[in-house]
Design a protein around this motif. Structure first.
Motif, PDB file in Angstrom:
ATOM      1  N   ASP A   6     -28.034  89.091 -19.719  1.00 21.80           N
ATOM      2  CA  ASP A   6     -28.780  88.071 -20.460  1.00 21.80           C
ATOM      3  C   ASP A   6     -28.425  88.092 -21.946  1.00 21.80           C
ATOM      4  O   ASP A   6     -28.334  87.042 -22.588  1.00 21.80           O
ATOM      5  N   ARG A   7     -28.218  89.290 -22.481  1.00 24.37           N
ATOM      6  CA  ARG A   7     -27.893  89.403 -23.909  1.00 24.37           C
ATOM      7  C   ARG A   7     -26.508  88.839 -24.217  1.00 24.37           C
ATOM      8  O   ARG A   7     -26.312  88.153 -25.225  1.00 24.37           O
TER       9      ARG A   7
ATOM     10  N   PRO B 177     -28.515  82.033 -21.850  1.00 22.75           N
ATOM     11  CA  PRO B 177     -28.735  80.949 -22.822  1.00 22.75           C
ATOM     12  C   PRO B 177     -29.509  81.394 -24.057  1.00 22.75           C
ATOM     13  O   PRO B 177     -29.413  80.776 -25.112  1.00 22.75           O
ATOM     14  N   GLY B 178     -30.269  82.479 -23.926  1.00 23.96           N
ATOM     15  CA  GLY B 178     -31.012  82.993 -25.071  1.00 23.96           C
ATOM     16  C   GLY B 178     -30.353  84.205 -25.699  1.00 23.96           C
ATOM     17  O   GLY B 178     -30.943  84.871 -26.555  1.00 23.96           O
TER      18      GLY B 178
ATOM     19  N   PRO C 187     -24.951  81.682 -26.587  1.00 24.02           N
ATOM     20  CA  PRO C 187     -25.636  80.777 -25.652  1.00 24.02           C
ATOM     21  C   PRO C 187     -24.699  79.897 -24.821  1.00 24.02           C
ATOM     22  O   PRO C 187     -25.045  79.497 -23.712  1.00 24.02           O
TER      23      PRO C 187
END
Length: 204
Positions: free
Chosen positions: A33-34, A38-39, A43
């Protein structure tokens, strides 16, 4: 692509040796995720990944005839021969440039953007691929440098086939075998990366 491969490498190390001090404290989902979410820090990473993948698919589709000719009986080992033939039999590689297939969407966007600014844009694209290759010389790890150079060569070959010097593409039959090999290898790496990212996106 590199970020996804790093996360995949962390996951593989944790599975192979849960007590590995280098990776046991890392959370694979959080790392994904990092790096790719997208966050996260980049992104548009996945969007760029898919866009580049479509460029590679389009380039290999254009070079399909050359690849089939170069992988004929007696020219390479039987295992590689069968693998290339099986891969090129995929419907993705049977589309024509004029099709509305998503495979060609990225190629058309790249072409329109490149020719919009005339020769200068095309020259700029060629220079960036050369710069990317030079940057790889600064990588300290020999293995990483090798993989990086192959990837840079593969991307450069894709652009050469799709754009050429004037925006109308290059005849794949005029491309050096080393460049064709780099293109196929890079496509394989991107395919593995896309598969891994798809798996991660499906998992909660």
């Amino acid at each position: 692509m590199i970020s996804a491969q790093v996360v995949r490498g962390i996951e593989k190390k944790q599975i192979a040796d849960p007590d590995d001090d280098d990776v046991k404290h890392l959370n694979v989902r959080a790392e994904f995720d990092r790096r790719l979410g997208p966050g996260g820090t980049t992104p548009q990473a996945l969007e760029n990944l898919y866009f580049t993948y479509m460029l590679l698919l389009a380039a290999v589709t254009k070079a399909r005839g050359r690849l089939l000719a170069d992988s004929g009986p007696g020219k390479i080992d039987s295992e590689s021969h069968d693998g290339i033939r099986e891969a090129l039999a995929n419907p993705l590689f049977s589309n024509n440039d004029g099709d509305d297939s998503p495979v060609w969407a990225a190629s058309h966007r790249l072409h329109d953007h490149a020719v919009e600014g005339g020769v200068e844009n095309l020259w700029s694209a060629r220079q960036r691929t050369r710069d990317l290759m030079r940057i790889m010389n600064c990588v300290q790890c020999n293995k990483c440098r090798l993989h990086g150079k192959i990837g840079a060569e593969g991307l450069s070959t894709a652009l050469q086939i799709l754009l050429g010097r004037a925006g109308d593409g290059e005849d794949p039959d005029r491309i050096h075998r080393v460049e064709i090999a780099a293109l196929i290898t890079t496509l394989g790496k991107f395919s593995t990366t896309i598969e891994y990212c798809s798996k991660m996106l499906k998992e909660p």
